[in-house]
Scaffold this motif. Structure first.
Motif, PDB file in Angstrom:
ATOM      1  N   LEU A   1     -17.789  -9.595   0.630  1.00 30.52           N
ATOM      2  CA  LEU A   1     -17.222  -9.962  -0.669  1.00 30.52           C
ATOM      3  C   LEU A   1     -16.022  -9.084  -1.027  1.00 30.52           C
ATOM      4  CD1 LEU A   1     -20.491 -10.575  -2.721  1.00 30.52           C
ATOM      5  CD2 LEU A   1     -18.874 -12.305  -1.894  1.00 30.52           C
ATOM      6  N   VAL A   2     -16.140  -7.779  -0.804  1.00 27.88           N
ATOM      7  CA  VAL A   2     -15.038  -6.863  -1.124  1.00 27.88           C
ATOM      8  C   VAL A   2     -13.805  -7.190  -0.291  1.00 27.88           C
ATOM      9  CG1 VAL A   2     -14.260  -4.461  -0.920  1.00 27.88           C
ATOM     10  CG2 VAL A   2     -16.488  -4.972  -1.943  1.00 27.88           C
ATOM     11  N   GLN A   3     -14.004  -7.412   1.004  1.00 26.53           N
ATOM     12  CA  GLN A   3     -12.858  -7.704   1.869  1.00 26.53           C
ATOM     13  C   GLN A   3     -12.218  -9.040   1.514  1.00 26.53           C
ATOM     14  OE1 GLN A   3     -15.218  -6.877   5.498  1.00 26.53           O
ATOM     15  NE2 GLN A   3     -13.584  -5.496   6.110  1.00 26.53           N
ATOM     16  N   GLY A   4     -13.030 -10.019   1.135  1.00 24.69           N
ATOM     17  CA  GLY A   4     -12.466 -11.297   0.722  1.00 24.69           C
ATOM     18  C   GLY A   4     -11.609 -11.168  -0.531  1.00 24.69           C
ATOM     19  N   LEU A   5     -12.077 -10.397  -1.505  1.00 23.45           N
ATOM     20  CA  LEU A   5     -11.316 -10.206  -2.743  1.00 23.45           C
ATOM     21  C   LEU A   5     -10.018  -9.437  -2.492  1.00 23.45           C
ATOM     22  CD1 LEU A   5     -14.239  -9.382  -5.219  1.00 23.45           C
ATOM     23  CD2 LEU A   5     -12.908 -11.495  -5.079  1.00 23.45           C
ATOM     24  N   LEU A   6     -10.048  -8.478  -1.590  1.00 19.73           N
ATOM     25  CA  LEU A   6      -8.834  -7.722  -1.258  1.00 19.73           C
ATOM     26  C   LEU A   6      -7.790  -8.620  -0.602  1.00 19.73           C
ATOM     27  CD1 LEU A   6     -10.423  -4.410   0.036  1.00 19.73           C
ATOM     28  CD2 LEU A   6      -9.025  -4.672  -2.015  1.00 19.73           C
ATOM     29  N   GLN A   7      -8.239  -9.542   0.257  1.00 21.71           N
ATOM     30  CA  GLN A   7      -7.302 -10.473   0.889  1.00 21.71           C
ATOM     31  C   GLN A   7      -6.686 -11.403  -0.149  1.00 21.71           C
ATOM     32  OE1 GLN A   7      -6.408  -9.406   3.519  1.00 21.71           O
ATOM     33  NE2 GLN A   7      -7.556 -10.064   5.310  1.00 21.71           N
ATOM     34  N   VAL A   8      -7.480 -11.802  -1.144  1.00 21.41           N
ATOM     35  CA  VAL A   8      -6.945 -12.626  -2.235  1.00 21.41           C
ATOM     36  C   VAL A   8      -5.832 -11.875  -2.951  1.00 21.41           C
ATOM     37  CG1 VAL A   8      -7.477 -13.627  -4.482  1.00 21.41           C
ATOM     38  CG2 VAL A   8      -9.061 -13.960  -2.588  1.00 21.41           C
ATOM     39  N   MET A   9      -6.058 -10.579  -3.214  1.00 21.16           N
ATOM     40  CA  MET A   9      -5.072  -9.788  -3.941  1.00 21.16           C
ATOM     41  C   MET A   9      -3.772  -9.632  -3.150  1.00 21.16           C
ATOM     42  SD  MET A   9      -5.248  -5.794  -5.127  1.00 21.16           S
ATOM     43  CE  MET A   9      -4.991  -5.270  -3.427  1.00 21.16           C
ATOM     44  N   VAL A  10      -3.864  -9.198  -1.877  1.00 29.33           N
ATOM     45  CA  VAL A  10      -2.655  -8.962  -1.078  1.00 29.33           C
ATOM     46  C   VAL A  10      -1.913 -10.265  -0.832  1.00 29.33           C
ATOM     47  CG1 VAL A  10      -1.769  -8.152   1.140  1.00 29.33           C
ATOM     48  CG2 VAL A  10      -3.595  -6.896   0.007  1.00 29.33           C
ATOM     49  N   GLY A  11      -2.651 -11.312  -0.455  1.00 30.58           N
ATOM     50  CA  GLY A  11      -2.006 -12.598  -0.216  1.00 30.58           C
ATOM     51  C   GLY A  11      -1.374 -13.165  -1.472  1.00 30.58           C
ATOM     52  N   GLY A  12      -2.066 -13.008  -2.604  1.00 31.51           N
ATOM     53  CA  GLY A  12      -1.508 -13.512  -3.863  1.00 31.51           C
ATOM     54  C   GLY A  12      -0.245 -12.788  -4.274  1.00 31.51           C
ATOM     55  N   VAL A  13      -0.211 -11.465  -4.121  1.00 32.64           N
ATOM     56  CA  VAL A  13       0.993 -10.693  -4.442  1.00 32.64           C
ATOM     57  C   VAL A  13       2.141 -11.091  -3.532  1.00 32.64           C
ATOM     58  CG1 VAL A  13       2.002  -8.368  -4.415  1.00 32.64           C
ATOM     59  CG2 VAL A  13      -0.247  -8.735  -5.422  1.00 32.64           C
ATOM     60  N   ALA A  14       1.826 -11.279  -2.237  1.00 29.85           N
ATOM     61  CA  ALA A  14       2.874 -11.656  -1.285  1.00 29.85           C
ATOM     62  C   ALA A  14       3.469 -13.021  -1.617  1.00 29.85           C
ATOM     63  CB  ALA A  14       2.307 -11.658   0.136  1.00 29.85           C
ATOM     64  N   VAL A  15       2.615 -13.977  -1.984  1.00 31.12           N
ATOM     65  CA  VAL A  15       3.106 -15.311  -2.324  1.00 31.12           C
ATOM     66  C   VAL A  15       3.900 -15.281  -3.629  1.00 31.12           C
ATOM     67  CG1 VAL A  15       2.400 -17.634  -2.993  1.00 31.12           C
ATOM     68  CG2 VAL A  15       1.288 -16.514  -1.057  1.00 31.12           C
ATOM     69  N   ALA A  16       3.408 -14.521  -4.632  1.00 27.96           N
ATOM     70  CA  ALA A  16       4.053 -14.508  -5.948  1.00 27.96           C
ATOM     71  C   ALA A  16       5.359 -13.715  -5.956  1.00 27.96           C
ATOM     72  CB  ALA A  16       3.088 -13.934  -6.990  1.00 27.96           C
ATOM     73  N   TRP A  17       5.385 -12.558  -5.276  1.00 25.70           N
ATOM     74  CA  TRP A  17       6.540 -11.676  -5.330  1.00 25.70           C
ATOM     75  C   TRP A  17       7.462 -11.798  -4.128  1.00 25.70           C
ATOM     76  CZ3 TRP A  17       3.982  -6.398  -7.108  1.00 25.70           C
ATOM     77  CH2 TRP A  17       3.411  -6.595  -8.381  1.00 25.70           C
ATOM     78  N   GLY A  18       6.936 -12.369  -3.032  1.00 29.34           N
ATOM     79  CA  GLY A  18       7.747 -12.464  -1.815  1.00 29.34           C
ATOM     80  C   GLY A  18       7.718 -11.209  -0.974  1.00 29.34           C
ATOM     81  N   GLU A  19       7.403 -10.082  -1.570  1.00 32.94           N
ATOM     82  CA  GLU A  19       7.302  -8.808  -0.855  1.00 32.94           C
ATOM     83  C   GLU A  19       6.207  -7.986  -1.505  1.00 32.94           C
ATOM     84  OE1 GLU A  19      10.175  -4.956  -0.291  1.00 32.94           O
ATOM     85  OE2 GLU A  19      10.936  -6.867   0.498  1.00 32.94           O
ATOM     86  N   VAL A  20       5.369  -7.358  -0.672  1.00 32.29           N
ATOM     87  CA  VAL A  20       4.255  -6.563  -1.182  1.00 32.29           C
ATOM     88  C   VAL A  20       4.604  -5.085  -1.052  1.00 32.29           C
ATOM     89  CG1 VAL A  20       1.779  -6.109  -1.020  1.00 32.29           C
ATOM     90  CG2 VAL A  20       2.678  -8.337  -0.332  1.00 32.29           C
ATOM     91  N   PRO A  21       4.573  -4.312  -2.144  1.00 29.64           N
ATOM     92  CA  PRO A  21       4.825  -2.873  -2.029  1.00 29.64           C
ATOM     93  C   PRO A  21       3.877  -2.244  -1.008  1.00 29.64           C
ATOM     94  CG  PRO A  21       4.726  -3.543  -4.330  1.00 29.64           C
ATOM     95  CD  PRO A  21       4.296  -4.724  -3.527  1.00 29.64           C
ATOM     96  N   LEU A  22       4.387  -1.310  -0.226  1.00 31.04           N
ATOM     97  CA  LEU A  22       3.565  -0.714   0.818  1.00 31.04           C
ATOM     98  C   LEU A  22       2.349   0.016   0.243  1.00 31.04           C
ATOM     99  CD1 LEU A  22       6.055   0.631   3.497  1.00 31.04           C
ATOM    100  CD2 LEU A  22       4.538  -1.344   3.617  1.00 31.04           C
ATOM    101  N   TRP A  23       2.474   0.555  -0.977  1.00 28.47           N
ATOM    102  CA  TRP A  23       1.317   1.245  -1.545  1.00 28.47           C
ATOM    103  C   TRP A  23       0.195   0.254  -1.836  1.00 28.47           C
ATOM    104  CZ3 TRP A  23      -0.744   0.033  -6.242  1.00 28.47           C
ATOM    105  CH2 TRP A  23       0.049  -0.651  -7.167  1.00 28.47           C
ATOM    106  N   VAL A  24       0.540  -1.006  -2.148  1.00 27.39           N
ATOM    107  CA  VAL A  24      -0.484  -2.029  -2.352  1.00 27.39           C
ATOM    108  C   VAL A  24      -1.149  -2.392  -1.022  1.00 27.39           C
ATOM    109  CG1 VAL A  24      -0.914  -4.414  -3.068  1.00 27.39           C
ATOM    110  CG2 VAL A  24       0.637  -2.973  -4.397  1.00 27.39           C
ATOM    111  N   VAL A  25      -0.318  -2.590   0.008  1.00 30.32           N
ATOM    112  CA  VAL A  25      -0.848  -2.919   1.339  1.00 30.32           C
ATOM    113  C   VAL A  25      -1.749  -1.801   1.842  1.00 30.32           C
ATOM    114  CG1 VAL A  25      -0.239  -3.367   3.739  1.00 30.32           C
ATOM    115  CG2 VAL A  25       1.134  -4.366   1.907  1.00 30.32           C
ATOM    116  N   ASN A  26      -1.279  -0.557   1.736  1.00 28.45           N
ATOM    117  CA  ASN A  26      -2.053   0.573   2.258  1.00 28.45           C
ATOM    118  C   ASN A  26      -3.302   0.840   1.419  1.00 28.45           C
ATOM    119  OD1 ASN A  26      -0.172   0.908   4.272  1.00 28.45           O
ATOM    120  ND2 ASN A  26       0.964   2.501   3.206  1.00 28.45           N
ATOM    121  N   GLY A  27      -3.204   0.630   0.093  1.00 31.09           N
ATOM    122  CA  GLY A  27      -4.387   0.792  -0.753  1.00 31.09           C
ATOM    123  C   GLY A  27      -5.459  -0.239  -0.427  1.00 31.09           C
TER     124      GLY A  27
END
Length: 410
Positions: A82-108
């Motif tokens: 469940l935790v890993q699924g929610l994290l993928q939702v967050m990173v993928g959603g930020v990437a789709v919405a912003w076009g670029e994901v800050p590295l601190w978000v990816v690494n966090g």
């Protein structure tokens, strides 16, 4: 809980299905994440830092293994999914919405996902012996590796196609489904309520120390974390070099996907071999053969760093990893009492996984400076040393001790 009377029971089949689709999604997102970071930074060093963040939580794995031995196995397995699924939702959603994901978000996100995985990994290794009869354990491990690596192969092909045709962000967002389905299937699997109630001490540290004392009773068992550390420290630089190497060879994301797919195919073949032969394959000799085969393959990829050799070598590497890891897991599952499986596999998992972040942190300043062939040469040398060391340990302990009398140890 009584053990099942046959290999193909309901819980084992559901476990296979859950593991397979989870591996498919992980393969897809793994390619996407590598190329997301590489496309944003153009640096193998940045990719190495992200991978190190994902692996660093394994330092805590032995304590988590002691905890796993005290609780129902479903808790860490379902919680991690469940935790890993929610994290993928967050990173993928930020990437789709912003076009670029800050590295601190990816690494966090990589750090939190690694923490969940470190909690689930010893539980996963401890679960298989509870799902099948003892005399079917070698075949069960062969089936698991065949099915999961087959799914990984499909995921790498789909992932490389999605990255090339759409974007890494879409591939990452799609991976959330695999973890959520895994969590759902695990609710229907029958597993022991508590693995180590009889071996529980006054605290987690006491439990961990009891597990370490058990491991010291066998030289083979004590040496397995060292072998795991060496293997993964050897492999880590290649995980971040290969994507960049594929770009330089003109193969790009599709070439990297082919590399991972061929590696997975090799592991599928190894899994089929163990499924067919089962207990007829000697576990410690098979591990030695896998170590030697991978060392020789690294040497060939060092000597001839061209695309056909690298791709062919990836398939041979996969086969070598399969005939190395599958019998080693089977050996430990037979040798270690059920009440200690979480702790023993957590120590092995930490030894295996910590080699990657340590190696990446040490070599990251040179990843973009030295030719890729150099890293294959280093891998060949280190893997060769691991082969010699394993053979010496096995020769020094020709007969394995009986550890089943340790059930009451605290």
């Amino acid at each position: 809980m009584p053990l099942p009377s046959s290999l193909w029971n309901r819980s084992f089949v559901l476990w296979l299905l859950g593991s397979a689709q989870s591996r498919l999604g992980s393969a897809l997102s793994g390619i996407a994440l590598s190329f997301l970071v590489l496309s944003q930074t153009g640096s193998a060093r940045a990719t190495a830092l992200t991978l190190a963040c994902a692996l660093a939580p394994t330092l805590l794995m032995p304590l988590m293994g002691a905890w796993v031995d005290r609780m129902p196995l479903k808790v860490p397995l379902i919680g991690a999914a469940l935790v890993q699924g929610l994290l993928q939702v967050m990173v993928g959603g930020v990437a789709v919405a912003w076009g670029e994901v800050p590295l601190w978000v990816v690494n966090g996100a990589a750090l939190l996902s690694g923490l969940a995985n470190a909690f689930a990994q010893p539980a996963s290794s401890a679960a298989v012996p509870a799902l099948v009869p003892p005399d079917q354990l070698a075949r069960a491990n062969g089936v698991v590796i065949s099915v999961s690596q087959g799914a990984w192969l499909l995921g790498t092909l789909a992932g490389s196609g999605l990255v090339a045709a759409v974007s890494p962000a879409v591939a990452i967002a799609l991976d959330r489904v695999s973890f959520l389905v895994m969590a759902g299937l695990l609710t229907q699997v029958t597993l022991p309520q508590t693995m180590g109630r009889g071996a529980a001490g006054p605290g987690l540290l006491a439990d961990l120390w009891a597990g370490l004392r058990l491991m010291r009773r066998s030289r083979t068992l004590s040496f397995t974390p060292v072998i795991g550390l060496l293997l993964n420290a050897t492999l880590a630089p290649l995980l971040v070099i290969v994507p960049k190497r594929m770009v330089s060879l003109g193969a790009g994301a599709q070439g990297y996907g082919a590399f991972l797919a061929l590696e997975a195919a090799g592991m599928v073949v190894a899994g089929v071999l163990f499924t067919v032969l089962g207990r007829r394959l000697p576990t410690r000799r098979a591990t030695a053969a896998g170590l030697l085969l991978t060392a020789v393959t690294y040497g060939a990829m060092w000597s001839w760093p061209v695309l056909p050799v690298v791709l062919a070598g990836s398939a041979v590497l996969g086969f070598g990893f399969g005939i190395l890891n599958t019998p080693l897991n089977t050996l430990l599952q037979h040798l270690v009492p059920a009440a200690y499986l979480g702790r023993v596999f957590s120590v092995l998992g930490m030894g295996s996984s910590i080699g990657m972040p340590l190696s990446l942190l040490l070599v990251s300043p040179w990843l973009d400076r030295l030719p890729p062939a150099v890293w294959f040469g280093a891998a060949a040398c280190l893997q060769g040393l691991g082969t010699v060391a394993w053979i010496l340990v096995v020769q020094s302990e020709r007969r394995l001790p009986d550890l089943r009398g340790a059930e009451g140890m605290a």
